[in-house]
Design a protein around this motif. Structure first.
Motif, short mmCIF file in Angstrom:
data_model
loop_
_atom_site.label_atom_id
_atom_site.label_comp_id
_atom_site.label_asym_id
_atom_site.label_seq_id
_atom_site.Cartn_x
_atom_site.Cartn_y
_atom_site.Cartn_z
N GLN A 177 -23.90 29.38 38.65
CA GLN A 177 -22.66 30.01 39.09
C GLN A 177 -22.43 29.78 40.59
O GLN A 177 -21.32 29.53 41.02
CB GLN A 177 -22.70 31.51 38.78
N ASP A 218 -22.10 27.61 34.11
CA ASP A 218 -21.77 28.97 34.52
C ASP A 218 -20.61 28.92 35.50
O ASP A 218 -20.79 28.63 36.68
CB ASP A 218 -22.99 29.66 35.16
N GLU A 219 -19.43 29.19 35.00
CA GLU A 219 -18.20 29.16 35.79
C GLU A 219 -18.04 27.87 36.59
O GLU A 219 -18.00 27.89 37.82
CB GLU A 219 -18.13 30.39 36.73
N SER A 243 -23.93 35.47 32.50
CA SER A 243 -24.95 34.64 33.15
C SER A 243 -26.33 34.93 32.57
O SER A 243 -27.17 34.03 32.42
CB SER A 243 -24.96 34.87 34.65
MG LIG Z 1 -22.09 35.36 36.00
#
Ligand SMILES: [Mg+2]
Ligand SMILES: Nc1ncnc2c1ncn2[C@@H]1O[C@H](COP(=O)(O)OP(=O)(O)OP(=O)(O)O)[C@@H](O)[C@H]1O
Lengths: 260, 249
Positions: free
Chosen positions: B86, B163-164, B42
């Motif tokens: 995220q 992010d994810e 991240s």
């Molecule tokens: Mg992360």
């Protein structure tokens, strides 16, 4: 470092470094916010909402405080003025202290709690949940979006709320004089007008402006630099209230020294 | 134009997260970053939009050195970048439609009805039709995540940083999102960077995969190269077998 105990020198050193660092951060935030004033298209639409939440929503608590202060002031004045002192001075004392001192300071302190805490908590929550980062990635200057409208709302609305509170305080002081003190309206108004000068109102407004500036900027500052989760937001809110209350009292003395 | 990180160092106090990271994302490709939790994935993504600045080294996006830009130039660059957080980072004081519209409101000459049309379009892309008037706190975790994705793609950015994007979604929705990521690349020519823990999904969507370890890129290559790699640490990660990693170190 030997053991777990910091030597006093180290302690003072760290403390000073942290103070200087905070000052630096505050300076950075201030210049950024001043620069962000240009982005009217970002803060403009949000100003009204903030004025409502800072100003209109604070009216009940401010009026509540003013009502009781007004009554107590009248009773206190009549209790102090015994013997040869004419009763109409009750009006002078209620007016003078309500308008120049108690209205601004008591309301200011109450709003430091209400507005300061909510500002720090809102901004702090946005910080720790990355909403401020999200604003940045969407090409919004967070200072223009969050800080400018809040601070402007504080500067504009604190005087309004405080003047209103002072007026309510004087009116309830008057009512208390009539009902509880056996004074006539004429007497009270005579006393009220005797020492009143228009400058009293200007003085109160200047103080109120500065209180509004301080409470909202301090709230934004601690919110902006909040760290960690819910705990961090709590710390930010507490600090904002404590620091802005202290600064209100300091400023109050400052204006008394400078302007009176 | 592409994204280039050169010898980037970044520490948080004593925690030296990026230690001389070199990474290049080619124009029009989708690059996946994998790596252990806390490796700094991240942190890398945040450097690419200037949310974090490197202690040393250069971050060059679209030919511009991110740490040298002033506020105005940075905002200019950020209009070309979509960022999927995220944890979604939706604005909790706004409903979903307003969240998605936020980026669009910063675009020059977009009228309100155009904005709302685009909002509905983006919500449909992530299977969130009909949630316009709801608030983030009223949605499930997966829905919030997809709303964050919708907000990032709304402005049709040239770069998308995810992010994810599929963590915590059900398998069917994962496929929907994977296809969306591929579509963004193929139809709009988006350059994408995806952080993911979902290896199968990384294989489906990526042109290249890199593994971040100890602040640098440990391995990088096309999907086929990564699948065949003999690096024990990478294998342990791909197969979820800690004992391989222990042997490696
Ligand atoms: Mg992360
Ligand atoms: N703002 C920050 N302040 C202090 N430390 C930070 C900050 N952001 C990240 N870190 C630290 O940097 C390291 C990497 O964090 P990062 O969030 O990039 O991990 P990650 O690879 O994304 O992990 P995950 O897969 O769990 O999301 C962590 O040790 C984290 O504690």
């Amino acid at each position: 470092m030997n053991g777990f105990v910091l030597t006093p020198v180290e302690y003072v050193g760290r403390w000073s470094i942290n103070r200087v660092r905070s000052l630096g951060k505050a300076g950075y935030l201030t210049t950024g916010a001043l620069r962000a004033l240009r982005n009217v298209e970002i803060w403009g639409p949000r100003l009204l909402t903030q004025m409502v939440s800072v100003g209109v929503a604070s009216v009940p608590i401010a009026v509540f405080i003013a009502v009781f202060t007004g009554i107590v002031l009248a009773l206190q004045a009549s209790y102090t003025l015994t013997g040869a002192v004419p009763m109409y001075l009750v009006g002078s004392m209620v007016g003078k202290s309500m308008i120049t001192e108690l209205g601004p300071v008591l309301t200011g302190l109450a709003l430091a709690g209400r507005v300061g805490a909510s500002t720090a908590a809102e901004v702090g929550t946005m910080r720790v949940t990355e909403q401020i980062d999200a604003l940045e990635t969407l090409a919004y200057d967070p200072l223009a979006y969050l800080v400018v409208p809040r601070v402007l709302a504080g500067v504009l609305m604190f005087p309004v709320v405080i003047v209103l509170a002072s007026a309510v305080g004087v009116l309830t002081g008057w009512a208390a004089s009539l009902t509880l003190l056996d004074m006539s309206s004429a007497e009270f108004v005579r006393g009220l007008r005797l020492f009143f000068v228009p400058f009293d109102v200007q003085f109160a407004v200047i103080k109120s402006l500065s209180f509004g500036l301080i409470v909202t900027s301090v709230g934004c500052f601690y919110g902006f630099h909040a760290k960690g989760g819910a705990g961090g937001v709590g710390v930010a809110a507490t600090r904002a209230v404590v620091v802005s209350s202290v600064l209100i009292l300091v400023l109050d003395a400052f204006w008394a020294v400078v302007l009176l | 134009m592409s994204i280039l990180l050169k010898d980037v160092h970044r520490a948080f106090g004593q925690n030296h997260v990026l230690r001389g990271l070199d990474l290049e994302v080619l124009d029009g490709e989708t690059l996946s970053i994998i790596g252990f939790s806390g490796a700094g994935k991240s942190v890398i993504l945040k450097h690419m939009v200037g949310l974090l600045r490197p202690d040393s080294g250069d971050v060059i996006v679209d030919g511009r050195n991110v740490s040298e830009l002033d506020v105005g130039e940075l905002n200019e660059l950020r209009r070309d970048i979509g960022y999927v957080f995220q944890f979604a980072a939706l604005f909790d004081s706004m409903n979903i439609a307003e969240n998605v519209a936020m980026g669009l409101r910063r675009m020059p000459d977009m009228y309100d009805d155009e904005i709302m049309a685009r909002v509905s379009e983006c919500l449909a892309l992530v299977d969130l039709e009909g949630t316009e008037d709801r608030y983030p706190s009223e949605l499930s975790g997966g829905m919030v995540k997809r709303a964050g994705l919708a907000r990032a793609i709304a402005t049709k950015p040239k770069y998308l940083l995810y992010d994810e994007p599929t963590t915590g979604l059900d398998p069917v929705t994962v496929t929907v999102i994977d296809r969306l990521i591929v579509r963004m690349k193929e139809e709009l020519g988006v350059t994408g960077v995806v952080i993911t823990h979902d290896i199968a999904s990384a294989y489906r969507i990526s042109d290249r995969i890199v593994m971040l370890h100890e602040g640098r890129i440990r391995t990088s290559g096309t999907v086929d190269v990564i699948k065949e790699s003999r690096d024990p640490l990478l294998r342990s990660f791909l197969e979820g077998r800690p004992e391989l990693a222990e042997r490696a170190s």
